[in-house]
Design a protein around this motif. Structure first.
Motif, mmCIF file in Angstrom:
data_model
loop_
_atom_site.group_PDB
_atom_site.id
_atom_site.type_symbol
_atom_site.label_atom_id
_atom_site.label_comp_id
_atom_site.label_asym_id
_atom_site.label_seq_id
_atom_site.Cartn_x
_atom_site.Cartn_y
_atom_site.Cartn_z
ATOM 1 N N ALA A 352 0.943 -1.246 -0.142
ATOM 2 C CA ALA A 352 -0.074 -0.112 -0.057
ATOM 3 C C ALA A 352 0.650 1.400 -0.041
ATOM 4 O O ALA A 352 0.716 2.158 -0.921
ATOM 5 C CB ALA A 352 -0.867 -0.152 1.221
ATOM 6 N N GLY A 353 2.040 1.238 0.700
ATOM 7 C CA GLY A 353 2.863 2.384 0.805
ATOM 8 C C GLY A 353 3.463 2.680 -0.416
ATOM 9 O O GLY A 353 3.671 3.722 -0.773
ATOM 10 N N ILE A 354 3.990 1.602 -1.067
ATOM 11 C CA ILE A 354 4.658 1.895 -2.313
ATOM 12 C C ILE A 354 3.770 2.192 -3.385
ATOM 13 O O ILE A 354 4.062 3.067 -4.274
ATOM 14 C CB ILE A 354 5.501 0.379 -3.073
ATOM 15 C CG1 ILE A 354 6.295 0.211 -1.953
ATOM 16 C CG2 ILE A 354 5.694 0.428 -4.373
ATOM 17 C CD1 ILE A 354 6.858 -1.535 -2.085
ATOM 18 N N LEU A 355 2.765 1.745 -3.560
ATOM 19 C CA LEU A 355 1.657 2.135 -4.626
ATOM 20 C C LEU A 355 1.155 3.533 -4.579
ATOM 21 O O LEU A 355 1.061 4.378 -5.435
ATOM 22 C CB LEU A 355 0.342 1.309 -4.446
ATOM 23 C CG LEU A 355 0.717 -0.398 -5.002
ATOM 24 C CD1 LEU A 355 -0.612 -1.208 -4.659
ATOM 25 C CD2 LEU A 355 0.927 -0.274 -6.398
ATOM 26 N N ALA A 356 0.941 4.010 -3.177
ATOM 27 C CA ALA A 356 0.759 5.337 -2.763
ATOM 28 C C ALA A 356 1.730 6.385 -3.089
ATOM 29 O O ALA A 356 1.441 7.364 -3.643
ATOM 30 C CB ALA A 356 0.190 5.343 -1.259
ATOM 31 N N ASN A 357 3.050 5.851 -3.184
ATOM 32 C CA ASN A 357 4.064 6.674 -3.437
ATOM 33 C C ASN A 357 4.258 6.816 -4.817
ATOM 34 O O ASN A 357 4.822 7.702 -5.480
ATOM 35 C CB ASN A 357 5.400 6.285 -2.747
ATOM 36 C CG ASN A 357 5.634 6.861 -1.283
ATOM 37 O OD1 ASN A 357 6.230 7.831 -1.110
ATOM 38 N ND2 ASN A 357 5.073 6.117 -0.161
ATOM 39 N N ILE A 358 3.817 5.930 -5.588
ATOM 40 C CA ILE A 358 4.014 6.052 -7.044
ATOM 41 C C ILE A 358 2.879 6.737 -7.718
ATOM 42 O O ILE A 358 3.012 7.724 -8.794
ATOM 43 C CB ILE A 358 3.949 4.356 -7.494
ATOM 44 C CG1 ILE A 358 5.285 3.816 -7.205
ATOM 45 C CG2 ILE A 358 3.715 4.358 -8.958
ATOM 46 C CD1 ILE A 358 5.247 2.346 -7.519
ATOM 47 N N PHE A 359 1.624 6.591 -7.202
ATOM 48 C CA PHE A 359 0.322 6.984 -7.985
ATOM 49 C C PHE A 359 -0.373 8.183 -7.213
ATOM 50 O O PHE A 359 -1.202 8.618 -8.036
ATOM 51 C CB PHE A 359 -0.583 5.580 -8.149
ATOM 52 C CG PHE A 359 -0.131 4.571 -8.988
ATOM 53 C CD1 PHE A 359 0.127 4.969 -10.063
ATOM 54 C CD2 PHE A 359 0.162 3.554 -8.320
ATOM 55 C CE1 PHE A 359 0.516 3.661 -11.234
ATOM 56 C CE2 PHE A 359 0.729 2.385 -9.133
ATOM 57 C CZ PHE A 359 1.012 2.839 -10.446
ATOM 58 N N TRP A 360 -0.155 8.174 -6.075
ATOM 59 C CA TRP A 360 -0.942 9.698 -5.116
ATOM 60 C C TRP A 360 -0.237 10.853 -5.692
ATOM 61 O O TRP A 360 0.516 11.499 -4.588
ATOM 62 C CB TRP A 360 -0.963 9.413 -3.896
ATOM 63 C CG TRP A 360 -1.840 9.918 -3.171
ATOM 64 C CD1 TRP A 360 -2.626 11.123 -3.687
ATOM 65 C CD2 TRP A 360 -1.958 10.107 -1.868
ATOM 66 N NE1 TRP A 360 -3.441 11.732 -2.593
ATOM 67 C CE2 TRP A 360 -3.031 11.064 -1.651
ATOM 68 C CE3 TRP A 360 -1.515 9.470 -0.525
ATOM 69 C CZ2 TRP A 360 -3.545 11.333 -0.404
ATOM 70 C CZ3 TRP A 360 -2.082 9.835 0.632
ATOM 71 C CH2 TRP A 360 -2.976 10.770 0.872
ATOM 72 N N GLU A 361 0.087 11.345 -6.726
ATOM 73 C CA GLU A 361 0.690 12.497 -7.145
ATOM 74 C C GLU A 361 0.270 13.729 -6.508
ATOM 75 O O GLU A 361 1.028 14.380 -6.221
ATOM 76 C CB GLU A 361 0.784 12.689 -8.805
ATOM 77 C CG GLU A 361 1.478 11.532 -9.368
ATOM 78 C CD GLU A 361 3.003 11.572 -9.505
ATOM 79 O OE1 GLU A 361 3.426 12.672 -8.853
ATOM 80 O OE2 GLU A 361 3.689 10.549 -9.764
ATOM 81 N N SER A 362 -0.944 13.930 -6.365
ATOM 82 C CA SER A 362 -1.373 15.098 -5.746
ATOM 83 C C SER A 362 -1.141 15.346 -4.435
ATOM 84 O O SER A 362 -0.974 16.485 -3.972
ATOM 85 C CB SER A 362 -2.774 15.147 -5.658
ATOM 86 O OG SER A 362 -3.585 13.987 -4.924
ATOM 87 N N ARG A 363 -0.375 14.395 -3.527
ATOM 88 C CA ARG A 363 0.023 14.398 -2.219
ATOM 89 C C ARG A 363 1.150 14.953 -1.964
ATOM 90 O O ARG A 363 1.538 15.402 -1.092
ATOM 91 C CB ARG A 363 0.013 13.027 -1.650
ATOM 92 C CG ARG A 363 0.521 12.879 -0.341
ATOM 93 C CD ARG A 363 -0.398 13.406 0.692
ATOM 94 N NE ARG A 363 0.303 13.249 2.091
ATOM 95 C CZ ARG A 363 -0.247 14.167 3.188
ATOM 96 N NH1 ARG A 363 -1.384 14.997 2.866
ATOM 97 N NH2 ARG A 363 0.177 13.966 4.302
ATOM 98 N N PHE A 364 1.884 15.075 -3.260
ATOM 99 C CA PHE A 364 3.418 15.690 -3.184
ATOM 100 C C PHE A 364 3.295 17.101 -4.057
ATOM 101 O O PHE A 364 4.463 17.427 -4.181
ATOM 102 C CB PHE A 364 4.275 14.682 -3.816
ATOM 103 C CG PHE A 364 4.171 13.284 -3.189
ATOM 104 C CD1 PHE A 364 4.943 13.053 -2.038
ATOM 105 C CD2 PHE A 364 3.421 12.204 -3.683
ATOM 106 C CE1 PHE A 364 4.917 11.851 -1.276
ATOM 107 C CE2 PHE A 364 3.414 11.074 -2.913
ATOM 108 C CZ PHE A 364 4.136 10.995 -1.967
#
Length: 365
Positions: A352-364
């Motif tokens: 879950a952490g890896i996928l969020a870091n890859i695809f959750w672009e708006s977070r960054f």
């Protein structure tokens, strides 16, 4: 009813006692093929298992087998095994088992280092429990030492360039920067970068004091897996919780080592002396740090440059991976269920952490 053999034989009660249970556990441990008998090879493994002894010549093992094998079957039955352990002529060889049994029967306050003497000559010493007996200096526990030396060398290199506070060429290449998540090595290499001497020394001291004892029981590769799992979990968690924070330091790995001790205490509870005291110490250590972080951030609203989320992520990973990979000396049904739960939960959180870091672009943004 009792069965007695020769003058040196011991009486074996038909009703199970604490002595029977102790010797049965030792007997089963070295009965590798679970056939209910100790073979010549298995007997040799018992004799050579003591970390403070060199291998004994085969003729010595043959003499011990001949002395203990009363029915000349070529194997030691359980009763013969117990008699061998109590045989005065063999105390110099098997005294560490006998001493541990006496130590388990007679309660004491605090750690004891006892030497049993016969005719004014030291015969044997003992350790505290089955877990403590597993401590070994071979192979040498050097993985944490090597990691520490690398951290020192890289820190000194940046300092020699006149760059402090993690601004040197090594730090710029290795520290974790959420905006450079595509440089995947940063999720691990930030552990090699430190802000100042105090930051470096604290991490070095803790990881050496906690990592080396773990290596002496669980071997280097298990401890390195736990350490790196904590480092990776620390950067993944910080990236999502504090996406504007840069990470430097080995705190994720250090906290993984702390909770790995908790994991091994849980999984080896019955085999470890003073397990409850050790557990309370490590839980208190981790709890104080987490409690301080929560208080400073959400009550006092203090702005600090300490990556508490990395601490928490590393601690969770250390506990779960510790349960999964560290040695469990005697497996029980509930421990197997706990093992599966820890493994599944760890991989679920990491994926879950890896996928969020890859695809959750708006977070960054």
């Amino acid at each position: 009813m009792q069965a007695t053999q020769r003058e040196t034989a011991v009486s074996i009660p038909l009703t199970p006692t604490r002595s029977d249970l102790y010797w049965r556990r030792i007997f089963n441990k070295y009965d590798r093929d679970n056939d209910g008998r100790i073979s010549y090879v298995e007997l040799k493994n018992i004799i050579e298992s003591r970390e403070y002894d060199h291998d004994l010549p085969d003729n010595v093992v043959e003499k011990i087998m001949a002395l203990a094998d009363r029915d000349n079957s070529g194997y030691l039955e359980f009763a013969e095994f117990v008699e061998m352990m109590h045989n005065p002529a063999l105390k110099a060889v098997f005294g560490h088992f006998v001493a541990r049994y006496v130590h388990s029967i007679i309660p004491h306050r605090g750690p004891i280092d006892t030497t049993v003497r016969t005719r004014s000559k030291a015969v044997f010493t003992y350790t505290d429990g089955t877990y403590e007996e597993e401590y070994s200096c071979w192979p040498p526990a050097i993985s944490m030492i090597i990691i520490s030396l690398v951290e020192i060398v890289l820190f000194c290199y940046d300092e020699a360039q006149g760059k402090t506070a993690a601004t040197g060429p090594i730090a710029k290449l290795f520290l974790y920067n959420p905006r450079k998540r595509h440089e995947a090595w940063r999720f691990l290499t930030y552990m090699l970068v430190h802000v100042n001497v105090v930051h470096l020394l604290v991490n070095l001291l803790v990881q050496l004091f906690l990592g080396v004892p773990l290596e002496m029981v669980h071997k280097w590769w298990r401890v390195v897996l736990v350490y790196l799992a904590g480092v990776a979990a620390g950067s993944l968690a910080t990236s999502l919780a504090d996406p504007k924070v840069y990470l430097a330091g080995a705190s994720g790995g250090v906290y993984a080592l702390i909770t790995a001790h908790i994991a091994t205490i849980i999984m080896n509870w019955a085999e470890m002396e003073f397990a409850i005291i050790q557990l309370l110490v490590f839980v208190l250590l981790a709890g104080v740090d987490v409690g301080t972080a929560v208080y400073d951030r959400y009550w006092k609203q203090t702005q600090q440059n300490i990556g508490y989320v990395a601490h928490l992520g590393g601690a969770v990973a250390g506990l779960l991976v510790g349960i999964g990979v560290l040695r469990n000396l005697e497996k029980r049904k509930w421990e197997k269920r706990l093992w599966w739960a820890a493994v599944i939960l760890y991989f679920s959180l990491m994926i879950a952490g890896i996928l969020a870091n890859i695809f959750w672009e708006s977070r960054f943004l």
